[in-house]
Design a protein around this motif. Structure first.
Motif, PDB file in Angstrom:
ATOM      1  N   ALA A  59      35.999 160.603  16.288  1.00 37.80           N
ATOM      2  CA  ALA A  59      35.577 159.235  15.964  1.00 37.80           C
ATOM      3  C   ALA A  59      36.775 158.293  15.941  1.00 37.80           C
ATOM      4  N   PHE A  60      36.504 157.024  16.255  1.00 37.43           N
ATOM      5  CA  PHE A  60      37.542 156.010  16.169  1.00 37.43           C
ATOM      6  C   PHE A  60      37.929 155.807  14.710  1.00 37.43           C
ATOM      7  N   SER A  61      39.195 155.554  14.465  1.00 35.95           N
ATOM      8  CA  SER A  61      39.660 155.272  13.106  1.00 35.95           C
ATOM      9  C   SER A  61      39.324 153.820  12.750  1.00 35.95           C
ATOM     10  N   ALA A  62      39.396 153.506  11.475  1.00 32.42           N
ATOM     11  CA  ALA A  62      39.159 152.136  11.022  1.00 32.42           C
ATOM     12  C   ALA A  62      40.149 151.180  11.687  1.00 32.42           C
ATOM     13  N   GLU A  63      41.380 151.627  11.865  1.00 33.67           N
ATOM     14  CA  GLU A  63      42.399 150.784  12.502  1.00 33.67           C
ATOM     15  C   GLU A  63      42.066 150.533  13.970  1.00 33.67           C
ATOM     16  N   GLU A  64      41.614 151.563  14.663  1.00 34.37           N
ATOM     17  CA  GLU A  64      41.237 151.398  16.072  1.00 34.37           C
ATOM     18  C   GLU A  64      40.049 150.445  16.214  1.00 34.37           C
ATOM     19  N   LEU A  65      39.065 150.580  15.324  1.00 33.40           N
ATOM     20  CA  LEU A  65      37.907 149.685  15.364  1.00 33.40           C
ATOM     21  C   LEU A  65      38.314 148.244  15.067  1.00 33.40           C
ATOM     22  N   ALA A  66      39.200 148.059  14.085  1.00 32.21           N
ATOM     23  CA  ALA A  66      39.661 146.706  13.748  1.00 32.21           C
ATOM     24  C   ALA A  66      40.411 146.094  14.924  1.00 32.21           C
ATOM     25  N   ALA A  67      41.255 146.872  15.584  1.00 31.34           N
ATOM     26  CA  ALA A  67      42.000 146.371  16.739  1.00 31.34           C
ATOM     27  C   ALA A  67      41.049 146.005  17.873  1.00 31.34           C
ATOM     28  N   ALA A  68      40.045 146.830  18.110  1.00 29.81           N
ATOM     29  CA  ALA A  68      39.075 146.534  19.179  1.00 29.81           C
ATOM     30  C   ALA A  68      38.299 145.266  18.855  1.00 29.81           C
ATOM     31  N   ARG A  69      37.883 145.106  17.595  1.00 27.01           N
ATOM     32  CA  ARG A  69      37.146 143.895  17.206  1.00 27.01           C
ATOM     33  C   ARG A  69      38.012 142.654  17.383  1.00 27.01           C
ATOM     34  N   ALA A  70      39.288 142.755  17.043  1.00 25.67           N
ATOM     35  CA  ALA A  70      40.198 141.612  17.201  1.00 25.67           C
ATOM     36  C   ALA A  70      40.353 141.253  18.678  1.00 25.67           C
ATOM     37  N   GLU A  71      40.499 142.259  19.520  1.00 22.37           N
ATOM     38  CA  GLU A  71      40.616 142.003  20.960  1.00 22.37           C
ATOM     39  C   GLU A  71      39.338 141.369  21.507  1.00 22.37           C
ATOM     40  N   MET A  72      38.198 141.841  21.042  1.00 23.14           N
ATOM     41  CA  MET A  72      36.928 141.284  21.504  1.00 23.14           C
ATOM     42  C   MET A  72      36.770 139.835  21.039  1.00 23.14           C
ATOM     43  N   ALA A  73      37.203 139.534  19.826  1.00 24.43           N
ATOM     44  CA  ALA A  73      37.120 138.159  19.320  1.00 24.43           C
ATOM     45  C   ALA A  73      37.999 137.229  20.153  1.00 24.43           C
ATOM     46  N   ILE A  74      39.180 137.690  20.518  1.00 20.63           N
ATOM     47  CA  ILE A  74      40.076 136.894  21.353  1.00 20.63           C
ATOM     48  C   ILE A  74      39.456 136.676  22.735  1.00 20.63           C
ATOM     49  N   ALA A  75      38.897 137.739  23.316  1.00 17.51           N
ATOM     50  CA  ALA A  75      38.263 137.617  24.632  1.00 17.51           C
ATOM     51  C   ALA A  75      37.068 136.666  24.577  1.00 17.51           C
ATOM     52  N   ASP A  76      36.264 136.766  23.507  1.00 15.27           N
ATOM     53  CA  ASP A  76      35.132 135.850  23.341  1.00 15.27           C
ATOM     54  C   ASP A  76      35.615 134.411  23.224  1.00 15.27           C
ATOM     55  N   ALA A  77      36.658 134.203  22.448  1.00 13.64           N
ATOM     56  CA  ALA A  77      37.189 132.851  22.261  1.00 13.64           C
ATOM     57  C   ALA A  77      37.671 132.277  23.585  1.00 13.64           C
ATOM     58  N   GLN A  78      38.339 133.095  24.383  1.00 12.99           N
ATOM     59  CA  GLN A  78      38.811 132.636  25.687  1.00 12.99           C
ATOM     60  C   GLN A  78      37.646 132.359  26.627  1.00 12.99           C
ATOM     61  N   MET A  79      36.641 133.231  26.599  1.00 19.34           N
ATOM     62  CA  MET A  79      35.497 133.087  27.487  1.00 19.34           C
ATOM     63  C   MET A  79      34.663 131.854  27.138  1.00 19.34           C
ATOM     64  N   PHE A  80      34.469 131.617  25.846  1.00 21.89           N
ATOM     65  CA  PHE A  80      33.579 130.561  25.413  1.00 21.89           C
ATOM     66  C   PHE A  80      34.310 129.329  24.910  1.00 21.89           C
ATOM     67  N   GLY A  81      35.653 129.308  25.032  1.00 22.97           N
ATOM     68  CA  GLY A  81      36.421 128.147  24.645  1.00 22.97           C
ATOM     69  C   GLY A  81      36.362 127.834  23.160  1.00 22.97           C
ATOM     70  N   LEU A  82      36.328 128.889  22.329  1.00 20.06           N
ATOM     71  CA  LEU A  82      36.264 128.686  20.895  1.00 20.06           C
ATOM     72  C   LEU A  82      37.662 128.581  20.300  1.00 20.06           C
ATOM     73  N   SER A  83      37.779 127.888  19.186  1.00 14.17           N
ATOM     74  CA  SER A  83      39.037 127.835  18.471  1.00 14.17           C
ATOM     75  C   SER A  83      39.231 129.164  17.739  1.00 14.17           C
ATOM     76  N   GLY A  84      40.401 129.400  17.214  1.00 14.81           N
ATOM     77  CA  GLY A  84      40.703 130.641  16.511  1.00 14.81           C
ATOM     78  C   GLY A  84      39.784 130.923  15.356  1.00 14.81           C
ATOM     79  N   SER A  85      39.500 129.938  14.509  1.00 11.38           N
ATOM     80  CA  SER A  85      38.644 130.172  13.347  1.00 11.38           C
ATOM     81  C   SER A  85      37.192 130.356  13.746  1.00 11.38           C
ATOM     82  N   ALA A  86      36.754 129.737  14.827  1.00 13.55           N
ATOM     83  CA  ALA A  86      35.359 129.873  15.275  1.00 13.55           C
ATOM     84  C   ALA A  86      35.124 131.233  15.896  1.00 13.55           C
ATOM     85  N   ALA A  87      36.171 131.864  16.406  1.00 15.56           N
ATOM     86  CA  ALA A  87      36.031 133.142  17.058  1.00 15.56           C
ATOM     87  C   ALA A  87      35.940 134.291  16.054  1.00 15.56           C
ATOM     88  N   ALA A  88      36.421 134.089  14.851  1.00 17.57           N
ATOM     89  CA  ALA A  88      36.439 135.171  13.849  1.00 17.57           C
ATOM     90  C   ALA A  88      35.090 135.383  13.231  1.00 17.57           C
TER      91      ALA A  88
END
Length: 88
Positions: A59-88
């Motif tokens: 299973a993925f560790s909590a740290e690996e899951l947190a890192a993946a979620r952060a990367e996905m939030a950044i990718a979503d923000a870039q894709m949808f033009g969201l600001s940093g706080s809106a992406a979280a």
């Protein structure tokens, strides 16, 4: 791509919401529904790949899951033009 006409039964409210979304995006309802179906199939493949990986590596560790979620939030923000706080 070959097309095939099919009949499905959906709740009336869902059909109305889908029709509104299709009109808003200026696409045929069939294209909107096909896109949603394609997205569901991609998610299923992704879940299967993750399950296969975890079966082999554990299973993925909590740290690996947190890192993946952060990367996905950044990718979503870039894709949808969201600001940093809106992406979280």
């Amino acid at each position: 791509m070959a097309m095939k006409k099919v009949t499905v039964t959906l709740p009336e409210e869902l059909v109305e919401a889908l029709g509104a979304a299709a009109r808003e995006d200026a696409v045929p309802l069939s294209r909107l529904v096909a896109s949603a179906a394609e997205s569901e199939l991609r998610r299923r493949v992704g879940r299967r790949l993750v399950a296969d990986w975890q079966a082999e590596h554990g299973a993925f560790s909590a740290e690996e899951l947190a890192a993946a979620r952060a990367e996905m939030a950044i990718a979503d923000a870039q894709m949808f033009g969201l600001s940093g706080s809106a992406a979280a």
